[in-house]
Design a protein around this motif. Structure first.
Motif, PDB file in Angstrom:
ATOM      1  N   ARG A 322      44.689  18.109 -39.088  1.00  0.00           N
ATOM      2  CA  ARG A 322      44.379  16.778 -39.232  1.00  0.00           C
ATOM      3  C   ARG A 322      45.632  15.996 -39.663  1.00  0.00           C
ATOM      4  O   ARG A 322      45.608  14.702 -39.546  1.00  0.00           O
ATOM      5  N   TYR A 323      46.728  16.666 -40.127  1.00  0.00           N
ATOM      6  CA  TYR A 323      47.911  16.166 -40.549  1.00  0.00           C
ATOM      7  C   TYR A 323      49.257  16.816 -39.899  1.00  0.00           C
ATOM      8  O   TYR A 323      49.213  18.236 -40.209  1.00  0.00           O
ATOM      9  N   GLU A 342      41.970  14.517 -31.627  1.00  0.00           N
ATOM     10  CA  GLU A 342      41.082  13.307 -32.034  1.00  0.00           C
ATOM     11  C   GLU A 342      40.987  13.246 -33.752  1.00  0.00           C
ATOM     12  O   GLU A 342      40.830  14.221 -34.322  1.00  0.00           O
ATOM     13  N   GLY A 343      41.567  12.131 -34.179  1.00  0.00           N
ATOM     14  CA  GLY A 343      41.244  11.879 -35.664  1.00  0.00           C
ATOM     15  C   GLY A 343      42.255  12.433 -36.693  1.00  0.00           C
ATOM     16  O   GLY A 343      42.441  12.110 -37.758  1.00  0.00           O
ATOM     17  N   ALA A 344      43.465  12.884 -35.897  1.00  0.00           N
ATOM     18  CA  ALA A 344      44.636  13.384 -36.312  1.00  0.00           C
ATOM     19  C   ALA A 344      45.796  12.368 -36.881  1.00  0.00           C
ATOM     20  O   ALA A 344      45.639  11.120 -36.136  1.00  0.00           O
ATOM     21  N   THR A 345      46.561  12.687 -37.947  1.00  0.00           N
ATOM     22  CA  THR A 345      47.969  11.901 -38.268  1.00  0.00           C
ATOM     23  C   THR A 345      49.015  12.823 -37.718  1.00  0.00           C
ATOM     24  O   THR A 345      49.120  13.724 -38.351  1.00  0.00           O
ATOM     25  N   ASN A 368      42.049   7.831 -30.407  1.00  0.00           N
ATOM     26  CA  ASN A 368      41.546   7.982 -31.691  1.00  0.00           C
ATOM     27  C   ASN A 368      42.607   9.089 -32.606  1.00  0.00           C
ATOM     28  O   ASN A 368      42.019   9.869 -33.156  1.00  0.00           O
ATOM     29  N   LEU A 369      43.713   8.595 -33.048  1.00  0.00           N
ATOM     30  CA  LEU A 369      44.826   9.281 -33.819  1.00  0.00           C
ATOM     31  C   LEU A 369      45.699   8.152 -34.134  1.00  0.00           C
ATOM     32  O   LEU A 369      46.105   7.108 -33.626  1.00  0.00           O
TER      33      LEU A 369
END
Length: 397
Positions: A322-323, A342-345, A368-369
């Motif tokens: 996620r990071y 998807e959804g990661a930074t 979506n990130l």
């Protein structure tokens, strides 16, 4: 209306004291402890083993907590085995001291006085206790970490984070062979880590960030085979990260701000359960091992501000990521689609990747990130480097 005779009143008081769950000497001892810490608004109900407020206080912190716990036998009405085993008093702005009178509670196992203003030194009498857990997080204790804590052989948790302690870590702490968690963050500790700490063979969590230690990270950490979490951020220790770290099966490793020689990525083949890996500003060179990208449970990867070269593996199977922070390295090549989770930074800024422009996977709209490509590659066009996904990177006069 019934009138109570004085003799009967005295008899009822006597019976009440005789039937109280917590022994009288422990009740009195707790009252002295609370008074010396500055918690004068409380008293213990000896029958229920509950702290009760006797004077109204200012509105406490939302996370404020004040409680006493007793043996399980107290709930069974067994007054002969009812003893105080835990005191918690957090976020109450207590301005007193840590009292030696804690020894008046011989069955005490846990104290948690975090987030107060307790000051002075940690009393040497504490070394005679049978405590299992000590949390003095975020207070105003001063002086050095007392060596007598090493006499509490029952201790499994020690948190002295965010105080004004100074000098060195005592070698006496090496006696705490049952210790599982040691947190000494944000003090002013100096000197080297004593070799006696090698005896802490049951240690699971070791954190000593934000201090002024000297010398290299010691090789004896290889003896901590139960270690799950190791945090060394701004400790003053120097590199390299010892290769002996390879024998540890860590889930959380955070090492930052290391001085010393340039080194390759530390061997973490054995750490198959890694959840968090932070090796920021550690003078790392070479490439990121391919197995790092295959740690299925890895959630956070931060190797920013090093001298890492090479590319990102195209075989990324750690779908829990996620990071990802790769800022300030010399990474090159393509950015694989498999990294764009998807959804990661993801921060890839200040590197030498292949130019990312319109039509590249990293520039797809509506992803979506959170993706930072600022100066992630060099095109010779300053505006293109700053805004890599723009259609027309030209600046009119």
């Amino acid at each position: 209306m019934m009138m109570w005779k004085p003799e009967l009143m005295l008899l009822l008081v006597f019976i009440s004291l005789a039937d109280s769950a917590v022994p009288k000497e422990e009740v009195e001892g707790l009252e002295q402890i609370l008074a010396l810490m500055g918690a004068t608004n409380w008293r213990l109900n000896a029958n229920s083993c509950q702290l009760e407020m006797i004077d109204q206080m200012q509105k406490p912190h939302p996370e404020a907590e004040a409680k006493v716990l007793c043996d399980i036998d107290c709930n069974n009405g067994n007054s002969t085995n009812c003893h105080i085993i835990s005191i918690v008093h957090k976020y109450h702005s207590l301005g007193g001291v840590l009292p030696p009178e804690l020894l008046k509670l011989p069955y005490l196992k846990n104290i948690d006085f975090a987030y107060n203003y307790l000051g002075g030194s940690i009393p040497s009498e504490l070394g005679s206790s049978q405590l299992q857990s000590i949390s003095l997080l975020a207070n105003r204790f001063s002086g050095k970490i007392p060596g007598h804590l090493g006499n509490i052989t029952t201790l499994t948790y020690l948190n002295l984070e965010a105080n004004n302690l100074s000098r060195t870590v005592s070698s006496e702490l090496g006696k705490l062979i049952n210790l599982q968690t040691m947190i000494l963050l944000s003090n002013r500790l100096t000197g080297t880590l004593p070799p006696s700490l090698t005896e802490l063979i049951n240690l699971k969590d070791f954190r000593i960030s934000d201090n002024n230690f000297s010398g290299p990270i010691p090789n004896f950490i290889e003896n901590w085979r139960q270690l799950n979490k190791l945090e060394l951020i701004g400790t003053g220790l120097s590199g390299p990260i010892p290769s002996s770290i390879s024998v540890l099966n860590l889930t959380d490793l955070r090492i930052c701000e290391l001085s010393g020689p340039t080194q390759r990525f530390p061997p973490l083949d054995n750490a198959t359960g890694l959840l968090t890996l932070v090796l920021r500003n550690c003078n790392l060179s070479g490439d990121i091992p391919a197995y790092i990208w295959q740690r299925r449970d890895l959630q956070l990867l931060d190797v920013s501000f090093n001298k890492i070269i090479g590319g990102i593996s195209g075989d990324i199977t750690c779908r829990s990521l996620r990071y990802v922070f790769l800022t300030g390295n010399m990474l090159s090549g393509d950015i694989p689609d498999t990294l764009l989770i998807e959804g990661a930074t993801i921060d890839l800024s200040y590197n030498n990747f292949t130019l990312q422009g319109p039509g590249r996977p990293t520039c797809r709209p509506n992803m979506n990130l959170f993706l930072n490509l600022f100066k992630s590659s060099s095109s010779g066009n300053t505006l293109q480097d700053i805004l890599p996904c723009t259609e027309d990177a030209k600046c009119l006069r």
